[in-house]
Design an enzyme around this catalytic site. Structure first.
Site, PDB file in Angstrom:
ATOM      1  N   GLU A  98       5.086  13.176  -3.555  1.00  6.99           N
ATOM      2  CA  GLU A  98       4.188  13.051  -2.405  1.00  6.99           C
ATOM      3  C   GLU A  98       3.828  11.590  -2.157  1.00  6.99           C
ATOM      4  O   GLU A  98       3.890  10.765  -3.069  1.00  6.99           O
ATOM      5  CB  GLU A  98       2.900  13.839  -2.672  1.00  6.99           C
ATOM      6  CG  GLU A  98       2.786  15.142  -1.905  1.00  6.99           C
ATOM      7  CD  GLU A  98       2.578  14.938  -0.406  1.00  6.99           C
ATOM      8  OE1 GLU A  98       3.109  13.984   0.193  1.00  6.99           O
ATOM      9  OE2 GLU A  98       1.862  15.754   0.188  1.00  6.99           O
ATOM     10  N   ASP A  99       3.431  11.294  -0.937  1.00  4.74           N
ATOM     11  CA  ASP A  99       2.953   9.954  -0.633  1.00  4.74           C
ATOM     12  C   ASP A  99       1.547   9.749  -1.210  1.00  4.74           C
ATOM     13  O   ASP A  99       1.287   8.792  -1.911  1.00  4.74           O
ATOM     14  CB  ASP A  99       2.972   9.697   0.892  1.00  4.74           C
ATOM     15  CG  ASP A  99       2.364  10.836   1.717  1.00  4.74           C
ATOM     16  OD1 ASP A  99       1.836  11.822   1.142  1.00  4.74           O
ATOM     17  OD2 ASP A  99       2.419  10.743   2.968  1.00  4.74           O
ATOM     18  N   ASP A 102      -4.952  13.653  -1.564  1.00  2.81           N
ATOM     19  CA  ASP A 102      -6.310  13.441  -1.064  1.00  2.81           C
ATOM     20  C   ASP A 102      -7.189  14.589  -1.586  1.00  2.81           C
ATOM     21  O   ASP A 102      -7.649  14.550  -2.720  1.00  2.81           O
ATOM     22  CB  ASP A 102      -6.194  13.407   0.472  1.00  2.81           C
ATOM     23  CG  ASP A 102      -7.428  12.914   1.186  1.00  2.81           C
ATOM     24  OD1 ASP A 102      -8.152  12.086   0.623  1.00  2.81           O
ATOM     25  OD2 ASP A 102      -7.668  13.353   2.329  1.00  2.81           O
ATOM     26  N   PHE A 151      -8.340   4.937   4.706  1.00  2.00           N
ATOM     27  CA  PHE A 151      -7.221   5.597   5.372  1.00  2.00           C
ATOM     28  C   PHE A 151      -6.045   4.639   5.337  1.00  2.00           C
ATOM     29  O   PHE A 151      -6.056   3.596   5.981  1.00  2.00           O
ATOM     30  CB  PHE A 151      -7.549   6.027   6.806  1.00  2.00           C
ATOM     31  CG  PHE A 151      -6.518   6.999   7.306  1.00  2.00           C
ATOM     32  CD1 PHE A 151      -6.616   8.346   6.985  1.00  2.00           C
ATOM     33  CD2 PHE A 151      -5.409   6.567   8.007  1.00  2.00           C
ATOM     34  CE1 PHE A 151      -5.630   9.253   7.379  1.00  2.00           C
ATOM     35  CE2 PHE A 151      -4.418   7.458   8.409  1.00  2.00           C
ATOM     36  CZ  PHE A 151      -4.537   8.805   8.097  1.00  2.00           C
ATOM     37  N   ARG A 164       4.641   4.138   9.872  1.00  2.00           N
ATOM     38  CA  ARG A 164       5.429   4.573   8.704  1.00  2.00           C
ATOM     39  C   ARG A 164       6.379   3.473   8.250  1.00  2.00           C
ATOM     40  O   ARG A 164       6.700   3.358   7.077  1.00  2.00           O
ATOM     41  CB  ARG A 164       6.264   5.809   9.038  1.00  2.00           C
ATOM     42  CG  ARG A 164       5.450   7.064   9.294  1.00  2.00           C
ATOM     43  CD  ARG A 164       6.370   8.284   9.312  1.00  2.00           C
ATOM     44  NE  ARG A 164       5.749   9.450   9.900  1.00  2.00           N
ATOM     45  CZ  ARG A 164       4.973  10.318   9.244  1.00  2.00           C
ATOM     46  NH1 ARG A 164       4.704  10.133   7.977  1.00  2.00           N
ATOM     47  NH2 ARG A 164       4.468  11.367   9.865  1.00  2.00           N
TER      48      ARG A 164
END
Ligand code: IMP
Ligand code: MG
Length: 173
Positions: A98-99, A102, A151, A164
């Site tokens: 995963e990036d 959260d 963020f 991206r």
């Protein structure tokens, strides 16, 4: 246009990804290992990570889900499945890549989904971890960097599908 500040530069990213790849190679050696990349955010990370794992037995697969509304900075908890895995992962070592984790809702859902395919082992890997926002009890086996409640964008991560392609990780001010 949002203002983007650098959080993790390319050199730091590269060095840390190299370390993660070594850790993965130490754990799995030349055993068959399936990296399951979560589209679209984890693509840049998964590709770079895979290139640094010194094994001839790495397989790539992809899953596409969406849990974020457009322009929304918070996960809804509602997960929409768009593409499932294509490889047979039964009795194989799987690493979900995963990036960023959260709340943990997405990763929790993915772990359960992968487990239904009866792999030998399931590990989790995230380039970034935002532990201050966690609501689910999950383990991330390989973490690149722990970040504050910002963020972040770049290196695969987006805000409204933009940013991206930044080669570094930034955050929106
Ligand atoms: P979770 O389900 O709340 O853990 O959210 C995980 C997903 O939300 C990740 O796969 C990202 O796509 C997205 N996400 C969470 N935080 C950020 C961020 O700071 N920037 C960009 N995407 C994020
Ligand atoms: Mg994502």
């Amino acid at each position: 246009m949002e203002k983007i500040k650098t959080l993790i530069n390319e050199e730091k990213l590269n060095n840390r990804i190299e370390e993660l790849a070594m850790q993965i190679y130490n754990d799995f050696g030349d055993e068959e290992t399936v990296l399951v990349c979560i589209l679209k955010g984890a693509t840049y990370f998964t590709i770079d990570l895979s290139k640094k794992i010194k094994s001839n037995n790495v397989i790539l697969d992809f899953i596409k889900i969406s849990s974020y509304g457009v322009g929304n900075r918070e996960t809804t908890g509602h997960i929409d499945f768009k593409l499932g895995i294509s490889e047979n992962i039964e009795d194989k070592n799987v690493i979900i890549v995963e990036d960023i984790v959260d709340s943990g809702k997405t990763m929790k859902y993915l772990i359960e989904y992968i487990k239904t395919k009866k792999p030998k082992t399931v590990k989790t890997c995230a380039l970034l971890d935002k532990p201050s926002r966690r609501t689910e009890d999950i383990t991330i086996d390989y973490v690149g960097f722990t970040v504050e409640n910002l963020f972040v964008v770049g290196y695969g991560m987006d805000y409204d599908e933009k940013y991206r392609n930044l080669p570094y990780i930034g955050y929106i001010e």
